[in-house]
Each structure stands twice: as structure tokens, then as C-alpha cells.
Design an enzyme around this catalytic site. Structure first.
Site, PDB file in Angstrom:
ATOM      1  N   HIS A 215      -3.597  -5.684   0.859  1.00 51.75           N
ATOM      2  CA  HIS A 215      -2.989  -5.992   2.157  1.00 51.75           C
ATOM      3  C   HIS A 215      -3.034  -7.481   2.502  1.00 51.75           C
ATOM      4  CE1 HIS A 215      -2.551  -1.840   3.612  1.00 51.75           C
ATOM      5  NE2 HIS A 215      -3.622  -1.594   2.882  1.00 51.75           N
TER       6      HIS A 215
ATOM      7  N   CYS B  24       0.840  -1.198   0.000  1.00 53.37           N
ATOM      8  CA  CYS B  24       0.000   0.000   0.000  1.00 53.37           C
ATOM      9  C   CYS B  24       0.879   1.255   0.000  1.00 53.37           C
ATOM     10  CB  CYS B  24      -0.965  -0.058   1.178  1.00 53.37           C
ATOM     11  SG  CYS B  24      -2.372   1.055   0.966  1.00 53.37           S
TER      12      CYS B  24
ATOM     13  N   GLU C  65      -1.351  -8.922   4.660  1.00 51.36           N
ATOM     14  CA  GLU C  65      -1.174  -9.059   6.121  1.00 51.36           C
ATOM     15  C   GLU C  65      -2.495  -8.961   6.873  1.00 51.36           C
ATOM     16  OE1 GLU C  65      -0.610  -6.345   4.465  1.00 51.36           O
ATOM     17  OE2 GLU C  65      -0.972  -4.540   5.652  1.00 51.36           O
TER      18      GLU C  65
END
Lengths: 234, 80
Positions: A207, A87, A209
């Protein structure tokens, strides 16, 4: 695997990134402050996480690209170090010219916070080795400036040398860069992530994660992290 | 000296913000408006008395930070 996460003023995804990394390495990553001038010794991976570094002033990632720590990161990259930018981290890597292209305002001008589907474009890199080429996985995205753009010859070079990491696609893997449902931010060739020439730097807008634990609603993003551990330490 | 740096998206780079404003102007009955492009104006106080040197410094600043040459062009002018 010893990982370092770089924190700029306005970074806000560093803790989720730390949870994802600790989950697969068993070791807490080291947080590195933007004013630091050196990376911890023996680091296997440097991560630039998401957020709004320096309030996105001027352009997303533009100020962070000139922060004191970036000199050390540039040297680390020149030595062949592995770097993941997610990002705002991806935006910083392009502004620092460690990755090609740039990220413009989303085509429909709206901040997009939603799930998307990414197709893995090659599986022989440290970032993608736990997927197979063509695999599609779900991942959240949350950004206002994710519209990937580069000059036509840069795009051609990226495509010809297999440096597109991920593309926005439908759940069944179908790509249509002109369809805002499938390519929500309008990226050229539906590019969601790219590699550096040596395949050791990867930048991506969504993302992974954020999906590494069943409690988060899935583990779809986990192969990126387990693959990195295996590649860098195994 | 005061130098103005104008940063615009390159020709050919889609400017969705400009498109949205263009549409809004049409809605307001400014039907004769063609393409609208939106950029950024940055004014700098440079501690310099020579116009050419002030402008050269602003050019260097634009290349280093103020503009992203992948997507943007810039113009510098000394304004006082």
C-alpha cells in the site's frame, strides 16, 4: 489530474487512497460505485483500492471482476486508460484478466500486516518515474492472499518484457524469493507488482498510499503519486 | 437438476492449506496420510431437465466465474 476511485461493497481503503491522490493533485478524486455503468468523463486515472470486496467470497476479487462498472473499466483499459490496482484492486485486475497471473493464499497461511521493502524494477513508466531503477522503498502491506503465481511461460514473458514493477527485497535491495523474511507471502520471483503490456495498468499488493505524509510515519510511497500526476497531466 | 462443481488447485500449484492439514493429520497419528489437497465444492440447482445441457451450463459457469483457470481445475457432475 482527474482520478476516479472505484468502490465495491467491502472496499475499505478508498479514503486513504483519496487522501494520497488529493495530496498530490489538490483535487478530490471522484468515488465511483460498483453499480455505476460509466466512468466520469475525462478521467486520467482509475484506481481500484484495497479492501475485501464482496467479503472475498469465492476468491479474492472474483465477484468484483464481474461488477457492472467493470465493463466501463475494461473499455477504458482498451482505450489506453491508466489504472492502478492496490491490494484487493490488484486481485480484481487479475481476476478480470486485465493483468496476468493470480494471487494465492500467503505461503505461511497467515494474514500479514507489516512493513516490507520494494525494489523498483524500471523507472520509465508513469507509475515509477519518480524513482530510479533499483531504488528500494518501504511500504506497508496488509493481506492474506498476496502470493503471486502465474504459469511458467507467463512469468518468463513478464520477466523478458520488463513487466515486473516491484519485487519484495531486503532494505539493501537484495532479493531472495525463497527467504520468507524477504519474500513474506511466497510470491514467484518475489513479484509484488506487475504492469500490463502497454505499461498503463499497474497492480501491486503493498500500500504506497499508506505512506504519503510524515504524520503517517513517512512519505516513502509518495513518488508513485507525484510521478503519476507528472506523467498524466504534466 | 442439481449439478456439483468441484474446484481444485491445479497440480503443481502449492496448496499450503492442504499441507497444514496433512501435518495436523500426522500429528493425530494418521501416519499413512500422503498428500492432502483442499478444494471447493459448489452445488447448483439448474432449471433444466436435460442432463447434458445442465452439465454444459455448469461448465460455462465454472469457466466464467466459479474457477480461476490460471490456478484451478474443475470437474462438473450431475447429481440429481
Amino acid at each position: 489530474m482527474k482520478a476516479a476511485i472505484v468502490v465495491f461493497p467491502g472496499t475499505n481503503r478508498e479514503r486513504d487512497m483519496a487522501i494520497a491522490l488529493r495530496g498530490v493533485t489538490g483535487q478530490a478524486p471522484v468515488m465511483v460505485w460498483h453499480r455505476d455503468t460509466a466512468l466520469p468523463a475525462g478521467v486520467d486515472l482509475v484506481v481500484l483500492p484495497g479492501g475485501f470486496s464482496y467479503g472475498d467470497y469465492l476468491r479474492c476479487g472474483a465477484m468484483a471482476a464481474h461488477a457492472p462498472i467493470m465493463t466501463a473499466i475494461r473499455e477504458y483499459a482498451n482505450r489506453g486508460g491508466h489504472i492502478l490496482g492496490v491490494c484487493n484492486g490488484f486481485q480484481i485486475l487479475t481476476e478480470a484478466q486485465l493483468l496476468p497471473g493470480a494471487l494465492l493464499r500467503n505461503a505461511a497461511l497467515r494474514f500479514l500486516s507489516q512493513d516490507c521493502f520494494l525494489r523498483v524494477e524500471r523507472d520509465d513508466t508513469p507509475f515509477t518515474r519518480h524513482w530510479a531503477k533499483g531504488d528500494v522503498f518501504r511500504t506497508p502491506m496488509a493481506h492474506g492472499d498476496g502470493n503471486y503465481i502465474a504459469e511458467a511461460e507467463t512469468i518468463r514473458a513478464l520477466e523478458d518484457s520488463g513487466r515486473v514493477a516491484f519485487r519484495y527485497v531486503a532494505e539493501n535491495g537484495r532479493m531472495d524469493a525463497g527467504d520468507p523474511q524477504l519474500n513474506p507471502n511466497g510470491s514467484m520471483n518475489a513479484i509484488a507488482g506487475v504492469f500490463s503490456e502497454n505499461l498503463r495498468i499497474c497492480g501491486m499488493m503493498p500500500h504506497p498510499e499508506d505512506l504519503v505524509d510524515p504524520l503517517m510515519g513517512g512519505e516513502d510511497g509518495k513518488p508513485l503519486f507525484t510521478g503519476l500526476v507528472e506523467a498524466l497531466v504534466g | 437438476m442439481k449439478v456439483r462443481v468441484t474446484v481444485m488447485l491445479k497440480e503443481g500449484v502449492l496448496d499450503p492449506q492442504g499441507k497444514a492439514v496433512e501435518h495436523a493429520l500426522h500429528v493425530l497419528d494418521f501416519g499413512n496420510v500422503g498428500e492432502v489437497r483442499i478444494g471447493r465444492v459448489i452445488e447448483l440447482e439448474v432449471d433444466e431437465t436435460d442432463r447434458e445441457r445442465a452439465r454444459a451450463q455448469a461448465d460455462a459457469m465454472a469457466r466464467a466465474l466459479l474457477a480461476n483457470l490460471v490456478i484451478e481445475d474443475f470437474v462438473t457432475e450431475v447429481i440429481g
